[in-house]
Motif scaffolding. Structure first.
Motif, PDB file in Angstrom:
ATOM      1  N   TRP A  72       0.837  -1.199   0.000  1.00 21.15           N
ATOM      2  CA  TRP A  72       0.000   0.000   0.000  1.00 21.15           C
ATOM      3  C   TRP A  72       0.876   1.255   0.000  1.00 21.15           C
ATOM      4  N   ARG A  73       1.878   1.253   0.863  1.00 23.73           N
ATOM      5  CA  ARG A  73       2.770   2.413   0.947  1.00 23.73           C
ATOM      6  C   ARG A  73       3.513   2.628  -0.372  1.00 23.73           C
ATOM      7  N   ASP A  74       3.985   1.544  -0.986  1.00 29.68           N
ATOM      8  CA  ASP A  74       4.664   1.658  -2.279  1.00 29.68           C
ATOM      9  C   ASP A  74       3.730   2.233  -3.344  1.00 29.68           C
ATOM     10  N   SER A  75       2.469   1.793  -3.333  1.00 32.37           N
ATOM     11  CA  SER A  75       1.516   2.316  -4.321  1.00 32.37           C
ATOM     12  C   SER A  75       1.246   3.799  -4.085  1.00 32.37           C
ATOM     13  N   GLN A  76       1.224   4.212  -2.822  1.00 31.21           N
ATOM     14  CA  GLN A  76       1.003   5.624  -2.509  1.00 31.21           C
ATOM     15  C   GLN A  76       2.181   6.476  -2.981  1.00 31.21           C
ATOM     16  N   VAL A  77       3.388   5.994  -2.786  1.00 26.42           N
ATOM     17  CA  VAL A  77       4.575   6.729  -3.224  1.00 26.42           C
ATOM     18  C   VAL A  77       4.603   6.789  -4.755  1.00 26.42           C
ATOM     19  N   ALA A  78       4.377   5.659  -5.412  1.00 27.85           N
ATOM     20  CA  ALA A  78       4.404   5.619  -6.880  1.00 27.85           C
ATOM     21  C   ALA A  78       3.374   6.559  -7.485  1.00 27.85           C
ATOM     22  N   SER A  79       2.212   6.665  -6.864  1.00 31.11           N
ATOM     23  CA  SER A  79       1.149   7.500  -7.423  1.00 31.11           C
ATOM     24  C   SER A  79       1.484   8.988  -7.339  1.00 31.11           C
TER      25      SER A  79
END
Length: 107
Positions: A72-79
Motif C-alpha cells: 500500500w505504501r509503495d503504491s502511494q509513493v508511486a502514485s
C-alpha cells in the motif's frame, strides 16, 4: 475491476510504445500524451484498489508485519511520481486533444 482496468490501460500504452519501436519511429506528441494518461490512470486505479483492500482487511493491514502495508505504501509513493500523477497526465492528454501547446517536457 480496478486492477483489470489498470492492466488494460497498461497494455494499450505498452502496445503503442512497442509498435513505434518496431517501426523505428518516434511517437507523435498526442500518442505520448495518451501513454502518459494511460500510465497515470493505471496508477490511480491500482492505488484505489489498494485503498479498498486495506479497508476490507482492517487495521491489522497497517501492522509492520503485514506485507499489505508495504505494498500500500509503495503504491502511494508511486502514485505521487511526476510522470505517474493522474491529474497532470490527464491534463496533458486533454490539452493535446484540444491542440494546446505542450505543457510538460516529460511527455
Amino acid at each position: 475491476m480496478l486492477v483489470d482496468g489498470a492492466g488494460l490501460h497498461c497494455q494499450r500504452a505498452v502496445s503503442d510504445i512497442w509498435r513505434a519501436a518496431e517501426r523505428g519511429e518516434a511517437m507523435p506528441y498526442l500518442s505520448r500524451a495518451r501513454v502518459r494518461a494511460d500510465t497515470g490512470w493505471s496508477v490511480r486505479q491500482v492505488s484505489q484498489a489498494f485503498d479498498k483492500l486495506m479497508s476490507l482487511h482492517g487495521t491489522s493491514a497497517f501492522a509492520s508485519a503485514s506485507p499489505l502495508q508495504q505494498w500500500w505504501r509503495d503504491s502511494q509513493v508511486a502514485s505521487r511520481h511526476a510522470v505517474a500523477d493522474s491529474l497532470m497526465s490527464l491534463e496533458i492528454y486533454g490539452g493535446g486533444l484540444l491542440g494546446a501547446e505542450p505543457i510538460s517536457p516529460l511527455v
